[in-house]
Design a protein around this motif. Sequence first.
Motif, PDB file in Angstrom:
ATOM      1  N   LYS A   6      20.504  33.268  -7.099  1.00  0.00           N
ATOM      2  CA  LYS A   6      20.462  31.710  -8.410  1.00  0.00           C
ATOM      3  C   LYS A   6      21.645  30.859  -7.391  1.00  0.00           C
ATOM      4  O   LYS A   6      21.131  29.753  -7.498  1.00  0.00           O
ATOM      5  CB  LYS A   6      21.102  31.559  -9.325  1.00  0.00           C
ATOM      6  CG  LYS A   6      20.336  32.514 -10.607  1.00  0.00           C
ATOM      7  CD  LYS A   6      20.522  32.438 -11.944  1.00  0.00           C
ATOM      8  CE  LYS A   6      19.426  33.346 -12.898  1.00  0.00           C
ATOM      9  NZ  LYS A   6      20.330  33.758 -14.125  1.00  0.00           N
ATOM     10  N   ASN A   7      21.804  31.099  -6.467  1.00  0.00           N
ATOM     11  CA  ASN A   7      22.810  30.171  -5.448  1.00  0.00           C
ATOM     12  C   ASN A   7      21.946  29.827  -3.842  1.00  0.00           C
ATOM     13  O   ASN A   7      22.378  28.865  -3.021  1.00  0.00           O
ATOM     14  CB  ASN A   7      24.363  31.341  -4.426  1.00  0.00           C
ATOM     15  CG  ASN A   7      24.315  31.971  -5.882  1.00  0.00           C
ATOM     16  OD1 ASN A   7      25.389  31.452  -6.645  1.00  0.00           O
ATOM     17  ND2 ASN A   7      25.520  33.703  -5.582  1.00  0.00           N
ATOM     18  N   LEU A   9      19.765  27.192  -4.143  1.00  0.00           N
ATOM     19  CA  LEU A   9      20.107  25.820  -4.314  1.00  0.00           C
ATOM     20  C   LEU A   9      21.350  25.493  -4.365  1.00  0.00           C
ATOM     21  O   LEU A   9      21.787  24.549  -4.307  1.00  0.00           O
ATOM     22  CB  LEU A   9      19.298  25.367  -5.531  1.00  0.00           C
ATOM     23  CG  LEU A   9      17.796  25.309  -5.733  1.00  0.00           C
ATOM     24  CD1 LEU A   9      17.520  25.277  -7.595  1.00  0.00           C
ATOM     25  CD2 LEU A   9      17.123  24.926  -4.875  1.00  0.00           C
ATOM     26  N   LYS A  10      22.109  26.638  -5.251  1.00  0.00           N
ATOM     27  CA  LYS A  10      23.952  26.079  -4.937  1.00  0.00           C
ATOM     28  C   LYS A  10      23.991  25.842  -3.198  1.00  0.00           C
ATOM     29  O   LYS A  10      24.760  24.486  -3.261  1.00  0.00           O
ATOM     30  CB  LYS A  10      24.639  27.285  -5.382  1.00  0.00           C
ATOM     31  CG  LYS A  10      26.043  26.708  -5.520  1.00  0.00           C
ATOM     32  CD  LYS A  10      26.832  25.736  -5.745  1.00  0.00           C
ATOM     33  CE  LYS A  10      27.997  25.732  -6.202  1.00  0.00           C
ATOM     34  NZ  LYS A  10      28.286  24.632  -5.417  1.00  0.00           N
ATOM     35  N   LYS A  11      23.553  26.237  -2.598  1.00  0.00           N
ATOM     36  CA  LYS A  11      23.748  26.171  -1.319  1.00  0.00           C
ATOM     37  C   LYS A  11      23.226  25.433  -0.119  1.00  0.00           C
ATOM     38  O   LYS A  11      23.913  24.327   0.319  1.00  0.00           O
ATOM     39  CB  LYS A  11      23.743  28.026  -0.465  1.00  0.00           C
ATOM     40  CG  LYS A  11      23.825  28.272   1.352  1.00  0.00           C
ATOM     41  CD  LYS A  11      25.417  27.423   1.238  1.00  0.00           C
ATOM     42  CE  LYS A  11      25.903  29.243   1.213  1.00  0.00           C
ATOM     43  NZ  LYS A  11      27.603  28.450   0.943  1.00  0.00           N
ATOM     44  N   TYR A  13      22.453  23.059  -1.798  1.00  0.00           N
ATOM     45  CA  TYR A  13      23.278  21.714  -2.395  1.00  0.00           C
ATOM     46  C   TYR A  13      24.919  21.045  -1.700  1.00  0.00           C
ATOM     47  O   TYR A  13      25.441  20.084  -1.107  1.00  0.00           O
ATOM     48  CB  TYR A  13      23.916  21.935  -4.255  1.00  0.00           C
ATOM     49  CG  TYR A  13      24.642  20.717  -4.678  1.00  0.00           C
ATOM     50  CD1 TYR A  13      23.858  19.457  -5.146  1.00  0.00           C
ATOM     51  CD2 TYR A  13      25.424  20.589  -3.978  1.00  0.00           C
ATOM     52  CE1 TYR A  13      24.692  18.587  -5.671  1.00  0.00           C
ATOM     53  CE2 TYR A  13      27.113  19.837  -5.158  1.00  0.00           C
ATOM     54  CZ  TYR A  13      26.093  18.868  -5.762  1.00  0.00           C
ATOM     55  OH  TYR A  13      26.787  17.449  -6.656  1.00  0.00           O
ATOM     56  N   ASP A  14      25.836  22.337  -1.348  1.00  0.00           N
ATOM     57  CA  ASP A  14      26.343  22.224  -0.304  1.00  0.00           C
ATOM     58  C   ASP A  14      25.891  21.524   0.879  1.00  0.00           C
ATOM     59  O   ASP A  14      26.881  21.165   1.438  1.00  0.00           O
ATOM     60  CB  ASP A  14      26.985  24.141  -0.486  1.00  0.00           C
ATOM     61  CG  ASP A  14      27.594  24.082  -1.691  1.00  0.00           C
ATOM     62  OD1 ASP A  14      27.610  23.431  -2.532  1.00  0.00           O
ATOM     63  OD2 ASP A  14      27.727  25.572  -1.891  1.00  0.00           O
ATOM     64  N   GLY A  18      24.366  17.605  -2.279  1.00  0.00           N
ATOM     65  CA  GLY A  18      24.024  17.117  -3.031  1.00  0.00           C
ATOM     66  C   GLY A  18      23.273  15.907  -3.525  1.00  0.00           C
ATOM     67  O   GLY A  18      22.713  15.817  -4.390  1.00  0.00           O
ATOM     68  N   GLU A  47      20.755  33.393  -0.228  1.00  0.00           N
ATOM     69  CA  GLU A  47      21.744  32.180   0.159  1.00  0.00           C
ATOM     70  C   GLU A  47      22.027  32.574   1.727  1.00  0.00           C
ATOM     71  O   GLU A  47      21.955  31.718   2.469  1.00  0.00           O
ATOM     72  CB  GLU A  47      22.534  32.164  -0.081  1.00  0.00           C
ATOM     73  CG  GLU A  47      24.227  31.462  -0.061  1.00  0.00           C
ATOM     74  CD  GLU A  47      25.037  31.645  -1.357  1.00  0.00           C
ATOM     75  OE1 GLU A  47      25.747  31.271  -0.645  1.00  0.00           O
ATOM     76  OE2 GLU A  47      25.585  32.773  -2.055  1.00  0.00           O
TER      77      GLU A  47
END
Length: 142
Positions: A6-7, A9-11, A13-14, A18, A47
């Motif tokens: 799940k990370n 998309l977070k990565k 984003y980072d 954004g 990730e």
Amino acid sequence: PPYKDKNVLKKLYDIYRGNMRGILNGLGSVLSFAYTNDHNSRVKLNEEVVVNIIRNNLKEEIKDLEVGAKVVLEKLANAENGMLSIPNIASETGYNRTNVSKYLGGPLKPYVYIKKKDGKDIFWALEDKIKYFIKLDRTFLD
């Protein structure tokens, strides 16, 4: 989904701070690269894989840049307010303004953008993904 972590998309984003267009382009690049290199099996992203694919693709893009262009990238990455004008870059690097301008308008064009204009001064900044990797890894431009 083609990723379990799940990370992922977070990565993204980072890396792209954004910016949705950057995130989607980055995801498309990662999936395209992963599919092209292993099209017979299901792509499994995490990730670490995402970061490595984007980093390696970017390193391949910039590997032939002149040392002077890489110095300009480094100065922009470390700018206190995230942007510098051509006179600022020239004074910090010792390069003349003409050379700095040629770097920004030529080989560095895909990695920089005009962030602000103040009278005759034009302030340049780095695109998010290259800034991310320069700040993450001091040897990225080597």
